[in-house]
Design an enzyme around this catalytic site. Structure first.
Site, mmCIF file in Angstrom:
data_model
loop_
_atom_site.group_PDB
_atom_site.id
_atom_site.type_symbol
_atom_site.label_atom_id
_atom_site.label_comp_id
_atom_site.label_asym_id
_atom_site.label_seq_id
_atom_site.Cartn_x
_atom_site.Cartn_y
_atom_site.Cartn_z
ATOM 1 C CG HIS A 1 -2.231 0.715 0.977
ATOM 2 N ND1 HIS A 1 -2.344 1.814 0.149
ATOM 3 C CD2 HIS A 1 -3.476 0.487 1.475
ATOM 4 C CE1 HIS A 1 -3.594 2.227 0.139
ATOM 5 N NE2 HIS A 1 -4.303 1.449 0.930
ATOM 6 C CG ASP B 1 -10.496 -9.287 -21.756
ATOM 7 O OD1 ASP B 1 -9.887 -10.381 -21.609
ATOM 8 O OD2 ASP B 1 -11.194 -9.037 -22.751
#
Length: 454
Positions: free
Chosen positions: A161, A378
């Site tokens: 993070h 995708d």
């Protein structure tokens, strides 16, 4: 109900950039280098089998695409080290990110809706053991591709993070997906420029920041969570739930955003469920993206942390005794604080106050990851049937919203919640009332509510 199935993991490997990259030191911003961000967070994407690409192996394609993408995002292949004044910097060593190949003896369809957060298969689908608990000197990212016997697969990514928030991370993973499908370069090139969100000299803190308020006693929610049996459950908000909440509100606030409605319902129901003393101060903290703020001039391609956490406070009894509209207005108030002065004050505060933790004292911290875009990624097999947070926060005081499309084609906002068992029972009842039960004389109550004080 979670399904038990075996997963065979190959030995973790390091993927290095496909070409030589600069060996240099890059400084994190003051928004990056916060105590609250010294952790890893996972995202996950589940893909069905695609008969048109049966001959292709997602493991090899994604592994190669990561190596090529790291040429552009080479700081991710480095390691965090401590610089002057305990400030963390990235040593761009090119050592690489962790990659794990795995095979699960189960069909994706057998998992059903259990793939929603909090995902019960985290220990199988993301190999935490390959990244040390600390953040210094460790790989900054870990990928695991797990194939299912049906031909589908799951991609889990563990991010550091300190390097990026969710929007910065998805920029990298989207670049991997583009290269996996044949692109020679990412459509969005990365930009570092962490100095744009660094403290002023001299600093000037002009706002009260309730999200960082220190407390003079131990956080009671931590003690409760340590002493009692903890339950994690997910709650879904679809078109019917949102319509019902709006219908039960006075006209003045029916147009409130979906985020405001969901957050207010959760916060108020959670506070009631915890049975707090009415005089206790409770707070709502909303993680807000500050990209697009003109005065910051964060360029397209910036992939650092650009999230602030404004909070508002009230007394527990005031929150619980007022109608839902009171909580909605406080959520709106928290979000509306994010002005130029507030942003600069927050950055200055973080840098000059020793990079403080967010306050956890009767706090409910929420983040909306339902619009980040992991559900659109995708790699050549089509879009995932679920893409987003793995755990959904679901810690003592934190929930991360996720997007899930059910079998009816409806988009649901899924929110995992973590509470002691007895409180969870009360929470479910309170949330049901907040969503479905009309409030008597709501307009009268709303008028009274708008003049209520802390």
């Amino acid at each position: 109900m979670a399904l038990a199935f075996p997963v065979k993991h190959r030995k973790p490997e390091l993927i290095v950039p496909a070409e030589p990259t600069p060996h240099e030191i890059k400084t994190l911003s003051d928004l990056d280098d916060q105590q609250s961000l010294r952790s890893h967070y996972p995202m996950i994407m589940f893909y069905k089998t695609n008969p048109f690409v049966k001959e292709k192996d997602p493991v090899g394609i994604i592994r190669e695409a990561i190596a090529k993408t790291l040429v552009y995002y080479y700081p991710y292949a480095g390691r965090l080290v401590e610089g002057p004044n305990n400030k963390l910097v990235v040593d761009c060593t090119g050592e690489g990110v962790v990659f794990v190949e795995a095979d699960a003896q189960v069909r994706l369809g057998e998992l059903g809706d259990t793939i929603c957060p909090p995902c019960p298969y985290s220990e199988l689908l993301v190999s935490h053991v390959s990244i040390s608990i600390g953040v210094l000197g460790s790989p900054l990212m870990m990928f695991q591709v797990t194939r299912f016997i049906c031909g589908g697969f799951v991609l889990a990514v563990l991010f550091n993070h300190l390097m990026s928030d969710a929007l910065g991370s998805i920029q990298f993973v989207n670049a991997v997906s583009e290269i996996a499908k044949g692109a020679s370069t990412p459509s969005t090139l990365p930009v570092w420029k962490r100095e744009l969100v660094t403290a002023r000299n001299p600093p000037h803190i002009a706002h009260t920041l309730h999200e960082y308020e220190p407390m003079d006693r131990i956080d009671p929610i931590t003690k409760i969570m340590n002493d009692e049996k903890i339950v994690r459950k997910s709650f879904s908000f679809g078109p019917k739930e949102i319509k019902s909440i709006r219908k039960n509100l006075p006209p003045e606030i029916r147009s409130s955003s979906k985020f405001d409605l969901i957050t207010a319902c959760l916060w108020r129901s959670r506070t009631k469920a915890l049975n707090l003393d009415g005089e206790e101060i409770v707070r709502i903290t909303c993680m807000i993206n500050i990209r697009g703020k003109k005065f910051l001039d964060l360029p397209t391609g910036y992939y650092g942390n650009a999230i602030l956490c404004p909070a508002t406070i009230t007394k527990a009894k005031t929150l619980c005794e007022n109608p839902l509209g009171y909580a909605i207005n406080l959520v709106k108030k928290a979000r509306s604080q994010v002005t130029k002065d507030y942003i600069r004050s927050t950055i200055d505060y973080i840098a000059t106050k020793g990079r403080p933790q967010l306050s956890h004292f009767w706090n409910f911290i929420v983040s909306d990851a339902s619009r980040v875009g992991f559900e659109e990624l995708d790699f050549g097999w089509g879009k995932p049937i679920y893409g987003g947070t793995m755990y959904g926060g679901a810690t003592n005081d934190n929930s991360v919203y996720a997007l899930f499309r059910n079998k009816n084609g409806e988009d649901l906002v899924v929110v995992p919640v973590c509470l002691p068992a007895a409180a969870m029972e009360r929470f479910e009842k309170e949330l049901k009332k907040a969503i479905w039960e009309p409030v008597e004389d709501s307009n009268k109550l709303y008028s009274k509510m708008t003049t209520s004080k802390l």
